[in-house]
Design an enzyme around this catalytic site. Structure first.
Site, PDB file in Angstrom:
ATOM      1  N   THR A 150       7.255 -39.677  47.751  1.00 15.26           N
ATOM      2  CA  THR A 150       6.627 -38.652  46.910  1.00 15.26           C
ATOM      3  C   THR A 150       7.509 -37.415  46.787  1.00 15.26           C
ATOM      4  O   THR A 150       8.154 -36.993  47.752  1.00 15.26           O
ATOM      5  CB  THR A 150       5.264 -38.265  47.506  1.00 15.26           C
ATOM      6  OG1 THR A 150       4.450 -39.434  47.569  1.00 15.26           O
ATOM      7  CG2 THR A 150       4.575 -37.213  46.661  1.00 15.26           C
ATOM      8  N   GLU A 181      -2.086 -42.717  48.565  1.00 10.68           N
ATOM      9  CA  GLU A 181      -1.891 -44.103  48.132  1.00 10.68           C
ATOM     10  C   GLU A 181      -2.747 -44.447  46.903  1.00 10.68           C
ATOM     11  O   GLU A 181      -3.216 -45.577  46.765  1.00 10.68           O
ATOM     12  CB  GLU A 181      -2.212 -45.073  49.280  1.00 10.68           C
ATOM     13  CG  GLU A 181      -1.382 -44.858  50.529  1.00 10.68           C
ATOM     14  CD  GLU A 181       0.102 -45.097  50.300  1.00 10.68           C
ATOM     15  OE1 GLU A 181       0.452 -46.029  49.559  1.00 10.68           O
ATOM     16  OE2 GLU A 181       0.915 -44.340  50.860  1.00 10.68           O
TER      17      GLU A 181
END
Length: 726
Positions: A163, A454
């Site tokens: 990320t 997620e």
């Protein structure tokens, strides 16, 4: 300055209130005596059998036997930094629990990770999980030899760097780059813009290495996102040249786990440090994609990898929610408030109600517990199914897409529902639930990030809805469907199909809403109806000339609710299936009511029932809900006991097994860092504003010339009572 003094020397649990006791020691034993089932047998059912219970207790026992800050109220007052701070203590705790097992290369399997979650008392070391998963899943045999042993032995620590500050779920849009230098046979990694820095990786600030996701570029050509092993710190633990790494700051919860950022400027790694299981780069810059030669097994492996992660999150949702329900139900059973006899003139010593007996509290407590049961049972079923698929992917290949889509929706719904449920349970504990020492306040704060990690709820439910549209199209075309949707969607092949014709009979009383078969038919009907409504709305927009993505975006709200309808139908079906497999009749009776409540709470509070059920039917459902809550009430404490959480794991002053909540709250309060001295240091600031001469009265009369027996200043009373008459 005198030290702080508190009279704790004789504080103890007792059934009689006194200076040293809250008098609640007998309440929970009395509640347990009401149980209509054997708690150990219910524990075995929740775990999936006696063998699983034995294994879980062995795993959670590793945490219970460690003496550290885990399970102590002082944990909540620890600073994050320093060699005795929360981050250091958390890592020490992880090593104390797991090092002996890591040294033997013990690999968690089956539900082991779930059991570790059930037993954890601190945040754990999340970087270990995703980091090592990548090492195992992406390495060539040669690379495994370099990194796997050192990772297992904790000789290197790792972070999973995917990320970015400006990019999350859109992995293809990651901006971190890895240019191949043909002359030096190295990759040059950069986070070229501010928003491309790696952001949110767990354990990044304490990692020596990171698996970094970056865009592979060779001679100006883009090859998409690949993964690279990057060393972050040298032998002195200083950041390497070009590396800027740090913590991103204090979070709402789990502050013993560092969450970091990573910036890279011309960081060079060897050519062999690109993970090479699926592809590699030759020294001259030739990109080579490896042929699997396994007939699409890699696609199934990809599905299984994502499903495994999502099922783990679903299972974790049940654990956190059950912990919250355990704390809240025990406290609500012990805490009393409001007189049973509300007539005027009663003594203040009159008997009071247990707050669990107030119907709204009772409903919230039991509905969240029913949700925890439903999530756990569904995750158990999914775990068993995953294990079967992993052993023989071809045997169940046709079911994998539906399972994958269902797992996505389950992750989205269950994690979000658990986050919301924990806050509802916390509020049921009143002011006590606001203290970190309650255990439920930090539980809610520690858990909530999982609702978006997620894949957030919307993204996950949309994945489920997309699959439902594909499955519906296949059903309309008359194509066979594998899995549980086959029978549910088969009516769609009729061109004159009307969902309302599949509607179960109208209810005539509340009793029908306690029939599991009736409830399952209702949930199936809702799913089928919402799929038909969504499909018609989508077709209408497409026929009007809209592009698919534009039409789908406009239908996000309807699609998410349709996905959730399927998730609830899926969960209820698995819950019923597992309840009916329970061999102990007394446990099955209670579980049937838990299952019924799970369904009813969705009918009462859920979505997309409008137009499907009438006002009278909803009234029947509400009455059934009241009846079922009353039936479950005597078993409430025993049901949370069956989850078998140790007091150390709960770390709660108000959720203790023995029910001595007032003693625990007082002893925890005394340990507050603010209570170190009799005159806290902050009074140095207050002192300049205080009238110290006035404080010299020490509870004496403000006017020393006043006659203490003079009553002339009082107004005339309406009625005068004489104490002797009382």
């Amino acid at each position: 300055m005198a030290p702080f003094s508190a009279d704790t020397s004789n504080v103890h649990g007792s059934e009689v209130p006194s200076w040293d006791s809250g008098g609640t020691a007998g309440i929970l034993p009395a509640e347990r005596a009401k149980a209509s089932f054997d708690v150990e047998k219910m524990t075995n059912f929740i775990d999936g059998g006696k063998k699983e219970t034995f294994r879980r207790r062995w795993i959670t026992g590793s945490t219970e036997e460690v003496e550290d800050m885990g399970g102590k109220s002082e944990r909540f007052d620890m600073p994050r930094e320093g060699d005795r701070g929360a981050i250091a203590e958390n890592f020490k705790h992880f090593m104390d629990v797991h090092k002996k097992h890591l040294d033997r290369f013990m690999v968690p399997k089956g539900r082991d990770m779930l059991y570790m979650t059930m037993g954890q008392t601190m945040g754990g070391y999340p970087g270990f999980g995703l980091f090592i998963t990548t090492v195992i899943g992406q390495s060539s045999p040669e690379q495994l030899g370099w990194w796997l042993g050192k990772t297992y032995g904790m000789q290197i620590t790792g972070a999973y760097a995917q990320t970015e500050l400006g990019h999350g779920s859109n992995v293809r849009g990651l901006q971190t780059t890895a240019h191949y230098d043909v002359e030096k046979h190295e990759f040059v990694l950069n986070t070229p813009t501010l928003d491309s820095m790696k952001w949110w990786p767990s354990s990044m600030a304490t990692a020596t290495h990171a698996v970094v996701y970056a865009q592979l570029i060779i001679k100006g050509k883009e090859y998409g996102v690949h993964v690279f092993m990057v060393q972050l710190r040298d032998e002195n633990l200083e950041p390497l040249e070009g590396i800027e790494v740090g913590d991103i700051g204090t979070k709402a919860g789990e502050n013993e786990v560092d969450i970091g950022y990573l910036r890279m400027k011309n960081v060079r790694v060897p050519r062999k440090h690109m993970f090479e299981k699926k592809s590699h780069v030759e020294p001259d810059g030739t990109y080579v994609k490896h042929s699997s030669g396994n007939g699409g097994a890699d696609d199934k492996t990809h599905y299984l990898t994502m499903m495994t992660a999502r099922v783990a999150l679903v299972a974790g949702a049940s654990v956190f929610l059950a912990k919250g329900a355990t704390i809240a139900i025990r406290y609500n059973a012990v805490r009393k408030q409001g007189f049973k006899n509300t007539q005027a003139g009663q003594s203040f010593k009159g008997e009071e109600n247990q707050i669990i007996d107030y119907k709204m509290n009772q409903y919230i407590l039991l509905k969240e517990l029913s949700l925890a049961f439903a999530i756990r049972i569904t995750s158990n079923w999914l775990s068993d199914k995953l294990e079967a698929i992993q052993q023989d992917p071809e045997a169940m290949g046709g079911e994998i897409p539906e399972l994958h889509a269902s797992a996505a929706g389950l992750k989205g719904f269950c994690c979000n529902a658990a986050a919301i449920g924990l806050e509802e349970l916390r509020k049921c504990c009143g002011g006590a639930g606001y203290l970190l020492a309650s255990g439920i306040a930090p539980l809610e704060a520690d858990y909530k990030w999982r609702a978006t990690a997620e894949g957030d709820t919307t993204v996950m439910l949309l994945q489920t809805a997309r699959y439902l549209m594909k499955a519906a199209a296949a059903a309309v075309a008359g194509n066979p469907l594998p899995g549980s949707l086959a029978s549910a969607l088969s009516p769609l092949k009729d061109p004159n199909f009307d969902a309302f014709k599949t509607r179960p009979r109208l209810s005539t009383s509340w009793k029908e809403y306690t029939d599991l078969d009736f409830l399952l038919k209702l949930f199936e009907f809702r799913t089928l109806a919402q799929i038909q409504f969504l499909r018609k709305a989508l077709d209408s927009r497409l026929n009007a000339g809209q592009k698919y993505d534009e039409a789908w975006a406009e239908l996000t709200l309807k699609a998410c609710r349709t996905g959730q309808s399927h998730v609830m139908f899926f969960m209820l079906g698995k819950f019923i299936e597992m309840v009916r497999s329970c061999e102990d009749q007394e446990c099955q009776k209670v579980l049937t009511n838990v299952c019924v409540l799970f369904a009813l709470q969705d009918i009462i509070d859920g979505k997309q029932w409008g137009g499907l059920l009438g006002i009278e039917e909803l009234d029947h459902a509400e009455e059934a809900c009241n009846k079922v809550c009353s039936m479950l009430r005597p078993n409430a404490v025993a049901l949370v006991d069956a989850w078998d959480f140790h007091d150390k794991t709960l770390n709660s002053t108000i959720g203790r097994y023995d029910g001595n909540v007032y003693e625990a709250q007082y002893l925890a309060a005394v340990k507050s860092p603010l209570n170190k001295d009799s005159v806290p240091a902050y009074f140095d600031i207050y002192k300049q504003y205080l009238d110290l001469d006035f404080l010299k009265l020490r509870n004496g009369l403000c006017d020393e010339d006043l006659d203490p027996d003079d009553c002339s200043a009082y107004p005339e009373p309406e009625e005068k009572s004489v104490s002797a008459k009382l």
